[in-house]
Write a protein that holds these residues in place. Sequence first.
Motif, PDB file in Angstrom:
ATOM      1  N   GLN A 122       0.834  -1.214   0.000  1.00 39.77           N
ATOM      2  CA  GLN A 122       0.000   0.000   0.000  1.00 39.77           C
ATOM      3  C   GLN A 122       0.866   1.261   0.000  1.00 39.77           C
ATOM      4  O   GLN A 122       0.584   2.252  -0.718  1.00 39.77           O
ATOM      5  N   GLU A 123       1.940   1.285   0.807  1.00 44.67           N
ATOM      6  CA  GLU A 123       2.825   2.448   0.834  1.00 44.67           C
ATOM      7  C   GLU A 123       3.484   2.679  -0.515  1.00 44.67           C
ATOM      8  O   GLU A 123       3.598   3.824  -1.007  1.00 44.67           O
ATOM      9  N   ALA A 124       3.939   1.526  -1.129  1.00 49.30           N
ATOM     10  CA  ALA A 124       4.579   1.667  -2.452  1.00 49.30           C
ATOM     11  C   ALA A 124       3.592   2.209  -3.474  1.00 49.30           C
ATOM     12  O   ALA A 124       3.927   3.070  -4.313  1.00 49.30           O
ATOM     13  N   ASP A 125       2.390   1.684  -3.455  1.00 46.98           N
ATOM     14  CA  ASP A 125       1.375   2.175  -4.401  1.00 46.98           C
ATOM     15  C   ASP A 125       1.081   3.672  -4.179  1.00 46.98           C
ATOM     16  O   ASP A 125       0.928   4.453  -5.145  1.00 46.98           O
ATOM     17  N   MET A 126       1.016   4.006  -2.845  1.00 47.41           N
ATOM     18  CA  MET A 126       0.765   5.421  -2.570  1.00 47.41           C
ATOM     19  C   MET A 126       1.908   6.292  -3.077  1.00 47.41           C
ATOM     20  O   MET A 126       1.684   7.359  -3.674  1.00 47.41           O
ATOM     21  N   LYS A 127       3.152   5.850  -2.869  1.00 45.10           N
ATOM     22  CA  LYS A 127       4.300   6.627  -3.367  1.00 45.10           C
ATOM     23  C   LYS A 127       4.299   6.721  -4.885  1.00 45.10           C
ATOM     24  O   LYS A 127       4.614   7.751  -5.473  1.00 45.10           O
ATOM     25  N   LEU A 128       3.963   5.576  -5.546  1.00 45.07           N
ATOM     26  CA  LEU A 128       3.910   5.593  -7.016  1.00 45.07           C
ATOM     27  C   LEU A 128       2.843   6.574  -7.511  1.00 45.07           C
ATOM     28  O   LEU A 128       3.057   7.309  -8.494  1.00 45.07           O
ATOM     29  N   GLU A 129       1.731   6.561  -6.824  1.00 39.40           N
ATOM     30  CA  GLU A 129       0.668   7.470  -7.213  1.00 39.40           C
ATOM     31  C   GLU A 129       1.105   8.915  -7.042  1.00 39.40           C
ATOM     32  O   GLU A 129       0.852   9.799  -7.902  1.00 39.40           O
ATOM     33  N   GLU A 130       1.787   9.161  -5.873  1.00 37.87           N
ATOM     34  CA  GLU A 130       2.271  10.522  -5.671  1.00 37.87           C
ATOM     35  C   GLU A 130       3.289  10.918  -6.738  1.00 37.87           C
ATOM     36  O   GLU A 130       3.258  12.044  -7.276  1.00 37.87           O
ATOM     37  N   GLN A 131       4.226   9.966  -7.045  1.00 40.78           N
ATOM     38  CA  GLN A 131       5.232  10.284  -8.068  1.00 40.78           C
ATOM     39  C   GLN A 131       4.580  10.482  -9.441  1.00 40.78           C
ATOM     40  O   GLN A 131       4.967  11.366 -10.219  1.00 40.78           O
ATOM     41  N   LYS A 132       3.599   9.640  -9.780  1.00 43.79           N
ATOM     42  CA  LYS A 132       2.902   9.823 -11.047  1.00 43.79           C
ATOM     43  C   LYS A 132       2.197  11.187 -11.104  1.00 43.79           C
ATOM     44  O   LYS A 132       2.195  11.867 -12.138  1.00 43.79           O
ATOM     45  N   PHE A 133       1.608  11.510  -9.934  1.00 43.97           N
ATOM     46  CA  PHE A 133       0.928  12.822  -9.898  1.00 43.97           C
ATOM     47  C   PHE A 133       1.921  13.958 -10.094  1.00 43.97           C
ATOM     48  O   PHE A 133       1.658  14.921 -10.847  1.00 43.97           O
TER      49      PHE A 133
END
Length: 1067
Positions: A505-516
């Motif tokens: 979940q943390e990795a997905d959240m970080k990926l989402e933030e980086q994509k954003f």
Amino acid sequence: MNTLNARVRSRRTEASLGAEREHFDKKQLSSISKAINSTETPVKEKHARRIILGTHREKGAYTFWSYALGFPLASSSILCWKFCHVLHKVLRDGHRNVLQDCMRHHSSLVEVGKLWGNLHDRYGQLVVLYTKLLCTKMEFHIKHQDIPPNLEVTDEELERTAGTDINNVFQLTVEVFDYMDAELKMAETVIRQLNTSIAISTLTSGQCRLAPLIQVIQDCSHLYHFTVKLLFKLHACLPADTLQGHRDRFHDQFRSLKTFFNRARDMLYFKRLIQIPKLPDSPPNFLHAASLAKHVKPVVVIPDEDEPEQGDDDDDDPEPLIEVSDMSTSSIQSQPQQLDIFDQAFGPPNGGFDDRDLQIESLKRDLELLRAELERVKAEAQRYITQLKSQINSLEAELEEQRAQKQRALVENEQLRMELEATRRRNAEHESLQSTFIEAEKRAQATEQRYNKLKEKHTELVSSHAELLRKSADTVKMLSATQQTQDEVERTKQQLSFEVDRIKQEADMKLEEQKFEMEKLRRELNEKMAEVTRIKATLQSSEVASEKVNSSVTALQAEKERLMRSVSEKEAELSSLRQASQVQQSSLQQERERSSRELGELQGKLQEKSNQEEQLKQKLLEEQFALLQGTIVEAENIIQDAVAKLDDPLHIRCTSSPDYLVSRAEATLGSIDKVKKGHADYLGSMRDAGGLLRALTQFSHLAADTIINGSATAHMAPTDHADKLTENCRGCATESLQFFKDLKSKTSLQRADPASIRIVVQKILHLGQELRPKGMDVRQDELGDLVDKEMAATSAAIEEAVRRIDEMMNQARKDTSGVKLEVNERILFSCTDLMKAIRMLIIASTDLQKEIVEGGRGAATIKEFYARNSRWTEGLISAAKAVGWGATEMVESADKVVLHTGKYEELIVCSHEIAASTAQLVAASKVKADRNSRKLTVLQQASRHVNEMAANVVASTRTGQEHLEEKDTMDFSGMSLIKLRKEEMESQVKVLELETSLENERLRLGELRKKHYELAGVPLSEVPEGNGDASSLSNPATMSPKPSKPALMKKPALAQKPYVLPKTPLK
């Protein structure tokens, strides 16, 4: 010529040897046939002595066995008994080779014992025990050849035979115990079959049984000494607890041997034949080594008393004796013939003729010469006699050697002949049995292999059972630890999965933030590019402000570079985050795989432990079932042994009381409940069969005890009750065996139910309660007062009877005279003496009763003592009532006899009843009395005096009846033949009618006695009418509750069989 003389002498020697052997065989056959026959008389000592001398002469027992095997031992038990007696004597006193000769016929002796053991014969039962004794004797002395069959060895030889190995001493002691048991068992059986009174021991039938006990007494004295010596030696080497069984067995043998010696010493038959030693009052104390010095070896003495010759043996020739007299005596006997030679030759001397002097002188000289010649001839003859004697001695030695060689040759010939016959039989049977033997051998090998495997398996199971029990506990501990480990692994797994999910979940959240952010940067970049384009357009459109545009472009390029560096930094950071995520995912995957492998290993170990636990549980169930099977087999053996005793002829004499049977039956019912509960528990949990095993063991012993005591009680019960009781005992055994059979099979284990056994045992309990003597309806706290009242009432009844007899005496003297007065006075005087004797008996019984109460009550009161011993008290009360009632009835009968309105038989019956009642009172008093009590001796003397006085009453009554009865003279002289025949037929008709009436009256008497003892102890108000005379049943006798006192059980035993076989009518 010398050769011819040698041949003649050899032929004469052979002829004399043959004649001597024939004479010996004839004498042996005569002695054996006279000693062993079917006549019920003891074996004569002279015949047995000749047989024993014959064994010493031929150095063996070949001749004895060659004749003994021809006897029909299977057809006559008396002949077989006397054969065993003679064989016992030959074994004890015969030649030392007799034992080897007898062992060749050991199997024949065993077969004879088995044959007579299957037959119901009194001598046959004795023969069984005697053959067992002889076989035990031969086996013992063959094994221990240093001990001769007569058991006469010194203590040093006994020590040498026992040796120094304590195991050998222990085994020798056990064998001596078995030897002694065989001797005592035969002696006890012989004495039990005989009445020990003087009349029996002096009859030939009794002496025939008692004669072998002389050898038994000789053997037992030596065996007792051997046992004492060996036990002291064992106690010096082994601890006392180990030898407790030996001491108990010795004490039992000591009591039996002492009883046997005392009873034999009192018999008249043994007093003139043997001196029996006295054993000490108490057995030696083996725990105290100094007691060995107090031990005295018992010595049996056989008096040197010649047996008187009987008339039927006058034809027996005496045994040839060895001639030891000097042959020179024959010359002395011939000398008197020479005394008158001078007178015969010259006539009598005549002094008147002197011319004969010369002749006399010459004759004297010739006489001197003849005397010298005679002396020379005598000396030469003496020398010849000496030489001939030496030759005779050498020839006799050679003759004895030839006899021994001939005997050995005959024995070897007979053995070879028997072996040849056996070989022929074996060869004939060999071909037919070869295949059977091979198959049997294969089966035996297979059976032995299976047995060895089963034995090894049993050993492994026994050894592994304990190991498995230990492992089971360890497995339980390991299972608990494994369960904890598995729980920890599950928790760890859950934590790891939760951590992986959180990281994802943390990795997905970080990926989402980086994509954003990337999208944001891209939008900004697009905006900047659009702005650059506008600026370029502005630069192109506006050339005026080129410097501004150039400077603005430079600034925008710098900003672009900065933004590009920022984008590259963000991309590098994103790639590093991706790599970290991949590394973390790979580590999580490895951790998951490792956890899965550990979980699989733990599950495999857990499954293995579960399988082992299941195997252990299965083995435990099998072992529990095997233990149950073993217990059931032992229980079946116990029940079958109890059922076998029902048909054992030796068990017929065993008796038991109904009270003891009821107690055994109640205990059996309680054990049935335990068996049912144990069975239910075992079905619920088959891992524990302990409760069922204990219940089955207790039930089997109690059920067997109930069956044996039921049979013993049936021996004293009435016929109907005895048949029902025996049938129910057999039914109990059958139902018990069926129940055990159901328990032995797993298929029928569920439906096994002891309810049928309970029904049969309840029937036995009901029959035992019916056979119980019915007690008196008296409160226990009133028994003490009732005893004193009954004793006082009995004394008052006796005094009243004496007073009434005196009144009848005075009245008879007034009303009668002559013979009638003499008869009445004699009867009344005897009645008065009887009443006085009964009064003395009552006084002695009261004194003994007081002594019993004072000695047995302790700190309790007299009433408490009577209440505690209520059954004995009721018996005493019943006996006292019976005595008082008998005295009253006797007075009434005597009054009727004096007044000529009664019968003399009534007075006789009353006398018998009083004797029986006093005997019952003595027995009731004797139950709890001290054996050495002086008052008990006084009571017994008073009882004997009462019996004598009762006999005097009967005698005086019968004498008076004979004097007063008038007998008509039978005169048939005036009758014709037809009249006599008619009278004879009428007399026969009357005889038949009287016999029928007698038979019916005996049956009625039997039924009355049965009803009498059925109503024993019931008060008069509860007795139904129509059962007999109420006065005779008001105070019936009560049996003693103690079965060990047969005196109180004697009278009911007479009432159990009232039926008398009808007499054959006269024809």
